[in-house]
Design a protein around this motif. Sequence first.
Motif, PDB file in Angstrom:
ATOM      1  N   ASP A  83      46.420  32.816  44.349  1.00 38.74           N
ATOM      2  CA  ASP A  83      47.188  33.367  43.127  1.00 38.74           C
ATOM      3  C   ASP A  83      46.177  33.210  42.039  1.00 38.74           C
ATOM      4  O   ASP A  83      45.769  32.115  41.775  1.00 38.74           O
ATOM      5  N   VAL A  84      45.963  34.379  41.141  1.00 40.89           N
ATOM      6  CA  VAL A  84      45.036  33.970  39.959  1.00 40.89           C
ATOM      7  C   VAL A  84      45.724  34.949  38.753  1.00 40.89           C
ATOM      8  O   VAL A  84      46.166  36.232  38.985  1.00 40.89           O
ATOM      9  N   PHE A 104      40.918  48.749  38.737  1.00 40.75           N
ATOM     10  CA  PHE A 104      42.316  48.181  38.675  1.00 40.75           C
ATOM     11  C   PHE A 104      42.235  46.834  39.296  1.00 40.75           C
ATOM     12  O   PHE A 104      41.348  46.463  40.212  1.00 40.75           O
ATOM     13  N   PRO A 105      43.221  45.966  39.201  1.00 43.07           N
ATOM     14  CA  PRO A 105      43.253  44.527  39.810  1.00 43.07           C
ATOM     15  C   PRO A 105      43.568  44.810  41.268  1.00 43.07           C
ATOM     16  O   PRO A 105      44.429  45.996  41.763  1.00 43.07           O
ATOM     17  N   GLY A 106      43.421  44.024  42.156  1.00 47.54           N
ATOM     18  CA  GLY A 106      43.474  44.167  43.604  1.00 47.54           C
ATOM     19  C   GLY A 106      42.517  44.948  44.440  1.00 47.54           C
ATOM     20  O   GLY A 106      41.353  45.261  43.937  1.00 47.54           O
ATOM     21  N   ILE A 107      43.037  45.733  45.409  1.00 53.81           N
ATOM     22  CA  ILE A 107      41.994  46.471  46.379  1.00 53.81           C
ATOM     23  C   ILE A 107      42.814  47.325  46.945  1.00 53.81           C
ATOM     24  O   ILE A 107      44.019  47.403  47.081  1.00 53.81           O
ATOM     25  N   GLU A 108      42.450  48.754  46.863  1.00 56.03           N
ATOM     26  CA  GLU A 108      42.947  49.856  47.179  1.00 56.03           C
ATOM     27  C   GLU A 108      43.357  50.067  48.721  1.00 56.03           C
ATOM     28  O   GLU A 108      44.489  50.199  49.222  1.00 56.03           O
ATOM     29  N   PRO A 139      36.902  39.210  34.618  1.00 57.18           N
ATOM     30  CA  PRO A 139      38.295  38.882  34.524  1.00 57.18           C
ATOM     31  C   PRO A 139      39.390  40.248  35.201  1.00 57.18           C
ATOM     32  O   PRO A 139      40.518  40.195  34.930  1.00 57.18           O
ATOM     33  N   SER A 140      38.578  41.274  35.784  1.00 59.23           N
ATOM     34  CA  SER A 140      39.236  42.231  36.103  1.00 59.23           C
ATOM     35  C   SER A 140      40.383  42.198  37.299  1.00 59.23           C
ATOM     36  O   SER A 140      41.251  42.635  37.427  1.00 59.23           O
ATOM     37  N   LEU A 141      40.126  41.130  38.062  1.00 58.01           N
ATOM     38  CA  LEU A 141      40.660  40.847  39.275  1.00 58.01           C
ATOM     39  C   LEU A 141      40.666  41.887  40.442  1.00 58.01           C
ATOM     40  O   LEU A 141      41.632  41.966  41.173  1.00 58.01           O
TER      41      LEU A 141
END
Length: 206
Positions: A61-62, A106-110, A158-160
């Motif tokens: 978790d970040v 965007f944060p995460g992965i598609e 910092p994008s995550l």
Amino acid sequence: MATLPKVLLWTRTDVPGAETVVFDDRRGLVARGTQQAVDPIPYLARYELIVDDNWQTARLDVSAEGAGWMRTVRMQRAAGRWRATTGEQGDLDAALVAAGQRRVGFPGIEDAARLEQALDVDLGGSPLTNTLVIRRLGLLNATPDRPTTVMTAWVLLPSLEIIAAEHTYTPLGGNKIRYESDTFRAEIKVDDQGFVIDYPGLAKRG
């Protein structure tokens, strides 16, 4: 929330910043940490990391936040598959552009299926997460000069954003490990438990 018995602190050597982590590594790893840095803009990140007895990451978790924005990501691995849940408040891109920096993703992965072979996470700018591969592969007791390439879930700060990335670790003997990713290379010095003491170009332990 349970207290944790150990603490480490690193000072960044590439940009002004630091990382502090409290942790328990008696059975896998439970860790709670913070990062502060000024590149590409000032931000504060907080994380919680859970690693199982085989030193395979189970959850990360970040949260990352700065002036006028916050992003979060939760990564969980179960039955060999990753799932990423994200959140965003404010506008990180606006803060970056105002500071003369480029926009980010965007944060995460598609497509989380790209992480299918990843057993480890690598949190950007964090010396702690190098320990995950070192302990999982037993590199401190491995034959020197035999490289191992692993797929990692690389979480950018910092994008995550989460990227499936190949990282290569080569034990060199004397508690030194060579780390390579694309064109980057560093010889990392670690202690007897595999935690970073000196990561040239990134951080030193305080």
